[in-house]
Design an enzyme around this catalytic site. Structure first.
Site, PDB file in Angstrom:
ATOM      1  N   HIS A  11       0.853  -1.190   0.000  1.00 36.23           N
ATOM      2  CA  HIS A  11       0.000   0.000   0.000  1.00 36.23           C
ATOM      3  C   HIS A  11       0.893   1.244   0.000  1.00 36.23           C
ATOM      4  O   HIS A  11       1.279   1.749   1.063  1.00 36.23           O
ATOM      5  CB  HIS A  11      -0.898   0.009   1.239  1.00 36.23           C
ATOM      6  CG  HIS A  11      -1.814  -1.176   1.330  1.00 36.23           C
ATOM      7  ND1 HIS A  11      -1.380  -2.423   1.705  1.00 36.23           N
ATOM      8  CD2 HIS A  11      -3.152  -1.288   1.085  1.00 36.23           C
ATOM      9  CE1 HIS A  11      -2.395  -3.266   1.702  1.00 36.23           C
ATOM     10  NE2 HIS A  11      -3.476  -2.609   1.325  1.00 36.23           N
ATOM     11  N   HIS A 246      -3.990   3.202  -3.434  1.00 31.15           N
ATOM     12  CA  HIS A 246      -4.220   2.661  -2.092  1.00 31.15           C
ATOM     13  C   HIS A 246      -3.505   1.331  -1.874  1.00 31.15           C
ATOM     14  O   HIS A 246      -2.701   1.216  -0.954  1.00 31.15           O
ATOM     15  CB  HIS A 246      -5.715   2.477  -1.825  1.00 31.15           C
ATOM     16  CG  HIS A 246      -6.001   1.869  -0.482  1.00 31.15           C
ATOM     17  ND1 HIS A 246      -6.169   2.631   0.654  1.00 31.15           N
ATOM     18  CD2 HIS A 246      -6.114   0.575  -0.081  1.00 31.15           C
ATOM     19  CE1 HIS A 246      -6.372   1.828   1.686  1.00 31.15           C
ATOM     20  NE2 HIS A 246      -6.345   0.577   1.261  1.00 31.15           N
ATOM     21  N   GLU A 397     -17.976  -4.380  24.081  1.00 31.18           N
ATOM     22  CA  GLU A 397     -17.150  -5.582  24.216  1.00 31.18           C
ATOM     23  C   GLU A 397     -15.909  -5.531  23.319  1.00 31.18           C
ATOM     24  O   GLU A 397     -14.806  -5.887  23.754  1.00 31.18           O
ATOM     25  CB  GLU A 397     -17.978  -6.832  23.883  1.00 31.18           C
ATOM     26  CG  GLU A 397     -19.111  -7.113  24.841  1.00 31.18           C
ATOM     27  CD  GLU A 397     -20.401  -6.381  24.504  1.00 31.18           C
ATOM     28  OE1 GLU A 397     -21.393  -6.581  25.228  1.00 31.18           O
ATOM     29  OE2 GLU A 397     -20.413  -5.620  23.501  1.00 31.18           O
ATOM     30  N   HIS A 459     -28.768 -15.592  24.323  1.00 27.84           N
ATOM     31  CA  HIS A 459     -27.719 -15.443  25.330  1.00 27.84           C
ATOM     32  C   HIS A 459     -27.042 -16.761  25.686  1.00 27.84           C
ATOM     33  O   HIS A 459     -26.045 -16.750  26.418  1.00 27.84           O
ATOM     34  CB  HIS A 459     -28.303 -14.815  26.601  1.00 27.84           C
ATOM     35  CG  HIS A 459     -28.587 -13.351  26.485  1.00 27.84           C
ATOM     36  ND1 HIS A 459     -29.355 -12.825  25.473  1.00 27.84           N
ATOM     37  CD2 HIS A 459     -28.203 -12.303  27.258  1.00 27.84           C
ATOM     38  CE1 HIS A 459     -29.443 -11.507  25.630  1.00 27.84           C
ATOM     39  NE2 HIS A 459     -28.743 -11.168  26.697  1.00 27.84           N
TER      40      HIS A 459
END
Length: 651
Positions: A11, A246, A397, A459
């Protein structure tokens, strides 16, 4: 350009576009010593847009780190020090592994949080032995990733004034001009987080960059975002500003045109002596560290106990006597014999170990009461209590896990963070990065099976334990009672070469009887919990809450005159590292009649039971109901395990 072209991969655009920013930061601002990359009080630098790795490698080489021109020539080659994306190696100045976009920002937040906590704990008036900043580069891709919101919001709430992020606003990604899919007002977004923002800085004007960095450095009390407007692939006359710059080599013709455009006549990988001398920062870095060492010596003379503890922590050594005390605690738990949920046992272990471990810092993603991560010596870390040791991460999280990686990478801490096991999916890529970097992060995952009950299948983890076990360099522990949980916490704290996942129950579990030798064997990941007094004719292997069920079945079978052994295997990863003699002593090949019992997917257990074995597991989603009803319905009962034993014995 040349390294990417030689590798035929890479890159080039971001390194070319950010070169002016990097020059100002690395030559004029960054506090570091290339001769001693692990100096404690160095500034930390994170390249969150890790695809721009050749920029970092070039900076490290030019400023004097042990990264040679041959290393640059070997960019992206097998065994080189210069892989496609930076991989943590502080010996050559690479602080963290980046590439999965946005996570570097989380690492940088963790590093800044670690610096502030250490400074608040150990600095004294006239003695600033911890006093450094964290700088991070990021691009459009980093800010598109959702984790950037999680960690930037957290950093703003924590008012991390020594965190400075430089945004490469070039408006280009792989697919082209980002305006069609990334139309945010980034400056306003970060202002809303509570950041100090410097918008519209010319990323090709050294004076403007220098002024922006000075303003950011002066903005104590808020993290800073410097929005640098750049041209991707700057200097390439026909391709700059385009998506082709890129992620692909520039091409020989465009490289020649760029050389002509910039007036650079030297061949690839050749650096004039005057430029090399101007970039060499070893002498400057040595002076800076020498000045700090004078401050350290004065501090150590004035505060010897604090200095000794800080030195111990930064070296990664645990306090003398930790292992001895942890062994004694496990033995005490064996005598106590309490039947608790292992999440409660985990909190008990934290309460035991925490007061003697200044480096133990933890938190939860808004599940503190459920995870049991708050310990009796916890002090909530806030901007007003920066020396705290407990972090409320909020419902983040993924962000929490990346921040924990940054805390661990900074040094001086053993970090842990809690959430429900099912939500480990949110954090999984950061857990993978913990493993790739071999960072000693402890993940506390509670509510580990259908045993959590009424919250239902959204869950209830099914595949999660298995998916974590297959991450390389990761230890997963699913203890069956307070004794195994105490041991799991000890080995997790001692493990500084990779992450540990502690998988814990919501519901109470039965305490298991053991000898002292069996207690000691827990640390080996798998051991004989119940034996039959002679060569076994069948073996049952179980983990976690199912050990109690299996124990009942094994005792019943042995009472009927069968010879059945029960193996508790809280950590398959750890067990597999044991020598063959030990593993054969626990699971002898001669015993082919085997049953595995775990309230999760069955697939991982075939390696232990063989094609003629049986597995009591669950390969589908659960239901919303009380845990006892679910265990009965899905066959996690002593009676059902007993039938499985009879089946394998019958052949």
């Amino acid at each position: 350009m040349d390294a990417v072209q030689k590798a035929k991969s890479g890159h080039p655009g971001a390194p070319m576009g950010m070169a002016d920013i990097a020059e100002v930061l690395w030559r004029d601002v960054l506090k570091h010593n290339p001769s001693n990359p692990n100096w404690w009080d160095r500034d930390r630098f994170v390249l969150s847009n890790g695809h721009a790795s050749m920029l970092l490698y070039s900076l490290l080489h030019l400023t004097g780190y042990p990264l040679s021109l041959d290393d640059l020539r070997n960019f992206r080659q097998f065994g080189s020090k210069t892989p496609g994306h930076p991989e943590r190696d502080t010996r050559i100045g690479i602080e963290t592994t980046t590439g999965p976009l946005g996570q570097g920002l989380g690492n940088a937040v963790g590093m800044a949080l670690a610096e502030r906590a250490l400074a608040a704990t150990y600095n004294r008036p006239g003695h600033l032995v911890i006093d450094h900043r964290t700088y991070a580069f990021c691009g459009d891709g980093c800010l598109m990733e959702g984790i950037s919101h999680e960690v930037a919001s957290f950093a703003g709430a924590q008012r991390l004034g020594k965190l400075i992020v430089i945004y490469d606003d070039n408006g280009i990604s792989i697919d082209g001009k980002v305006r069609g899919w990334f139309a945010d007002d980034t400056a306003m977004r970060f202002e809303a987080y509570g950041w100090h923002v410097l918008p519209r800085v010319d990323g090709h004007d050294s004076g403007a960059i220098s002024a922006a960095l000075a303003a950011a450095t002066a903005a104590d009390g808020r993290p800073s975002l410097i929005c640098c407007q750049t041209v991707i692939g700057w200097g390439a006359p026909n391709k700059q500003g385009s998506a082709s710059m890129h992620g692909e080599p520039v091409g020989a013709d465009e490289i020649a045109a760029t050389r002509a455009n910039l007036g650079w006549t030297l061949p690839p990988f050749e650096i004039p002596d005057d430029i090399r001398a101007a970039w060499d920062l070893r002498a400057k870095g040595e002076r800076a560290e020498r000045q700090w060492r004078g401050q350290w010596e004065a501090y150590a003379a004035a505060y010897p106990e604090l200095a000794a503890e800080l030195a111990r922590r930064m070296s990664g050594e645990l306090p003398d006597g930790f292992a001895r005390g942890a062994h004694a605690y496990a033995a005490r738990m064996q005598v106590d014999g309490a039947a608790l949920a292992t999440r409660q046992s985990s909190q008990g272990a934290l309460n035991e170990f925490g007061p003697g471990l200044a480096e133990l810092i933890g938190g939860s993603a808004d599940l503190t009461p459920s995870n049991g991560t708050l310990r009796k010596d916890s002090v909530v870390l806030t901007p007003d209590r920066p020396a705290g040791n407990y972090v409320h991460f909020g419902v983040r999280e993924f962000g929490m896990s990346a921040i924990l990686n940054g805390i661990a990478a900074h040094g001086g801490f053993v970090p842990y963070g809690g959430t429900f096991l099912t939500f480990s999916d949110y954090a999984r890529n950061a857990v993978r990065m913990s493993a790739l970097m071999r960072l000693g992060v402890v993940y506390v995952y509670t509510h580990d099976s259908i045993g959590l009950g009424e919250d239902g299948p959204t869950h209830q983890p099914i595949e999660h334990i298995a998916s974590l076990r297959i991450i390389p360099q990761t230890d997963v522990w699913r203890p069956c009672d307070a004794v195994e949980t105490a041991t799991a916490w000890r080995v997790a704290i001692e493990n500084r070469s990779g992450p540990t996942c502690l998988v814990l129950t919501r519901q109470a579990v039965a305490h298991q009887a053991r000898s002292a030798a069996q207690v000691a064997a827990i640390a080996r990941g798998g051991y004989v919990l119940i034996d039959c007094g002679a060569a076994p004719e069948a073996i049952v292997i179980a983990t976690g809450s199912e050990v109690g069920i299996a124990a009942e079945a094994v005792r019943a079978a042995n009472a009927r005159g069968r010879r059945v052994r029960l193996v508790s295997m809280p950590s398959t990863n750890t067990f597999e590292r044991q020598d063959d003699a030990y593993k054969q002593g626990v699971l002898p090949d001669a015993v082919a009649a085997r049953v595995a019992v775990e309230a999760g997917v069955r697939e991982p257990w075939w390696r232990y039971v063989g094609i003629k074995g049986r597995i009591v597991g669950i390969d589908h989603f659960g239901e919303s109901a009380p845990a006892k009803d679910l265990f009965q319905h899905y066959g996690f009962t002593a009676e059902h395990v007993g039938k499985a034993v009879d089946a394998v014995l019958a052949g």
